[in-house]
Scaffold this motif. Structure first.
Motif, PDB file in Angstrom:
ATOM      1  N   ASN A 112       0.129   4.939   0.467  1.00 53.87           N
ATOM      2  CA  ASN A 112       0.793   6.224   0.198  1.00 53.87           C
ATOM      3  C   ASN A 112       0.060   7.353   0.916  1.00 53.87           C
ATOM      4  O   ASN A 112      -0.334   8.353   0.319  1.00 53.87           O
ATOM      5  N   SER A 116       5.420   2.058   6.812  1.00 58.80           N
ATOM      6  CA  SER A 116       6.048   2.295   5.513  1.00 58.80           C
ATOM      7  C   SER A 116       6.980   1.165   5.093  1.00 58.80           C
ATOM      8  O   SER A 116       7.173   0.928   3.898  1.00 58.80           O
ATOM      9  N   ASP A 155      -4.351   4.821  -4.488  1.00 59.39           N
ATOM     10  CA  ASP A 155      -3.160   5.613  -4.174  1.00 59.39           C
ATOM     11  C   ASP A 155      -3.606   6.884  -3.444  1.00 59.39           C
ATOM     12  O   ASP A 155      -4.313   7.728  -4.014  1.00 59.39           O
TER      13      ASP A 155
END
Length: 556
Positions: A29, A61, A75
């Protein structure tokens, strides 16, 4: 008894195996950017996987990531990831000391500088000497050098020594001069100047080599003290997004302090050390050869020589007179014979030679010496450098590429000097000054830095200045001599892969590719999409070196 020994051995081997078990980490992310394998194009990614200190893989992605059960997954919360930024020219010990001495950078007058020094002295009453750095008379209303008299009023009995922002001039009070034995009959050493008043009395200002007259009386730091200061400095540099610094000119004791920190695994960022020539024992140190720590946190394979002074203090060596000081051409800090000796001795020992040259005369002399010495020692592959390469004759610009010499430059010098540089140089010579575009168009490699503590070590200030040729107020409109601007990608490369190349480390750091070290930073703002005028305001969220987090911003 034998059984017990075997059990202990087996237990030890099991524990050892557990201790060295590889740790794989995935940061996802993210908005990741790096130069690709060609070093010419930008690559984007959304997740980075690394094991221990090495990068394994970049993910897009739409990639399906199959994480292992023992992986650490982080994250990134949409932050921007860049390779760790590299400052190719800074002074780590001096920066650390600047954090522990009077800060005069924002002093807007001689009186304000004295007041700041007094505030610092009152907060540190046990100091035998009051030291500081950062004053710049060019930013003061009268633009005149300060004098000992203004310090004497508040410091009649305690020695005071305040270095100019560029480190090429110092301001002493009368007590400091008394301790140094300075009188009206004291002569300046070769490559230095003692500024005198109308009566021929030393005013308190000592330029370049003359500074040693005062500084030799200041008690030296012990290695233990140096280590404390160096760690404080490196942690501060990490907080700004720097994962590697080329320390431009240290002595053998400073090098020993770094070696001890490296052996103790107490170095938060990488250091490429340049031994200052001449300094005590320099020949013996070079004779021992270069070295690289096993984790590549400390490297020593280069030297730093200083050919001239700085433009602000009119110590930069020019071919013709200063435009604002007829009859004065600046200072060469060594005669050509000595400079030639240093260059050739270092090249013969296999060391990269990095020489400070600011004025056009100093740059020409250095390039001439390099040309002969590179041929003599067949040392082009060592990637010798000119530190600053600030004022160049137009005809000398192509010589960087021809000789394989790197231009190690500092973008914020241009935006800091813009108010005085043309006064010093005139309208013709200025066209070869801070000439990034001319150098790049001539296929030179520019390794970016800041020259901290002369300038702030914050690399985003340098990235902003490289792209805009403007100060932090985004002045002047469209930039100062805007034809010399770098593109956003060129500026990025100068602080990453090209700075790594300048340290012979482009296979190790400078980009985020499989097999390279996990040196990276996470940022609040996206460097590649932010408005150029805001680049300098970016905030570092975390800094990682060798796969270890060495800085984490405090959440607000």
């Amino acid at each position: 008894m034998k059984i017990i020994k075997q059990l202990n051995l087996g237990t030890s081997l099991l524990l050892l195996s557990w201790c060295v078990q590889a740790q794989t980490t995935l940061i996802n992310n993210i908005k990741g950017y790096t130069l690709d394998a060609s070093g010419q194009h930008l690559a984007q990614f959304s997740a980075l996987q690394f094991t221990d200190d090495k990068i394994d893989k970049l993910y897009q992605s739409d990639d399906n990531i199959a994480t292992g059960k023992d992986w650490q997954v982080i994250d990134g919360k949409g932050a921007t990831m860049l390779p760790g930024l590299i400052d190719a020219h800074g002074h780590v010990l001096s920066f650390g000391q600047s954090l522990m001495t009077a800060d005069l950078v924002n002093s807007r007058s001689e009186q304000a500088a004295v007041k700041s020094t007094l505030v610092f002295a009152k907060a540190n009453p046990t100091l035998a000497w009051i030291t500081g750095r950062g004053w710049n008379q060019v930013q003061w209303p009268n633009k005149q050098f300060p004098s000992a008299q203004s310090l004497d009023k508040y410091f009649p009995d305690k020695p005071v020594w305040l270095r100019r922002v560029d480190g090429h001039a110092g301001w002493a009070n009368s007590k400091a001069m008394q301790l140094a034995g300075i009188t009206s009959s004291t002569k300046a050493p070769e490559g230095g100047d003692i500024i005198r008043d109308a009566n021929g009395k030393p005013s308190g200002i000592f330029v370049d080599n003359a500074m040693a007259l005062i500084e030799q009386k200041i008690p030296p730091l012990s290695i233990k003290q140096q280590k404390t200061i160096l760690v404080k400095a490196m942690k501060a540099l990490a907080s700004m997004g720097l994962t590697s610094v080329h320390d431009a000119g240290i002595d053998s004791q400073n090098l020993a302090a770094f070696q001890q920190l490296s052996n103790e695994q107490q170095m938060p960022i990488r250091i490429n050390a340049m031994l200052y020539l001449p300094s005590e024992g320099w020949q013996q140190t070079l004779a021992q050869g270069s070295f690289h720590s096993p984790d590549s946190m400390l490297n020593f394979n280069s030297v730093k020589i200083q050919a001239d002074g700085a433009l602000g203090s009119r110590g930069a060596a020019l071919i013709e007179d200063y435009s604002d000081h007829p009859g004065h051409k600046g200072l060469l800090l060594h005669d050509k014979k000595s400079l030639n000796q240093y260059v050739n001795f270092a090249m013969a020992k296999g060391f990269q030679v990095n020489t400070h040259a600011i004025g056009d005369n100093a740059n020409k002399i250095v390039l001439d010496l390099y040309q002969d010495a590179i041929k003599k020692h067949d040392s082009k592959a060592l990637r010798h450098r000119v530190e600053h390469a600030q004022v160049l004759r137009i005809e000398d610009i192509p010589r960087f590429h021809q000789l394989g010499v790197i231009a190690s430059m500092q973008a914020t010098h241009a935006t800091s000097d813009k108010n005085m540089a043309e006064n010093r140089l005139g309208s013709e010579r200025i066209l070869g000054a801070y000439a990034w575009r001319k150098l790049l168009d001539a296929n030179a490699i520019i390794a970016a830095g800041s020259d901290f503590p002369v300038e702030s070590p914050n690399p985003f200030f340098g990235l902003h200045a490289s792209m805009t040729r403007q100060d932090k107020n985004n002045q002047p409109d469209n930039g100062w001599y805007p034809a010399e601007k770098m593109t956003r990608l060129e500026a990025f490369k100068s602080f990453t892969l090209d700075a790594a190349y300048a340290g012979h480390q482009e296979q190790l750091i400078g980009s985020l590719l499989p097999g390279k070290k996990a040196d990276f930073i996470l940022l609040r703002d996206n460097y590649f999409t932010s408005e150029a005028e805001h680049i300098w305001q970016n905030i570092v969220l975390s800094t990682w070196v060798n796969g270890q987090k060495v800085y984490q911003a405090i959440s607000k």
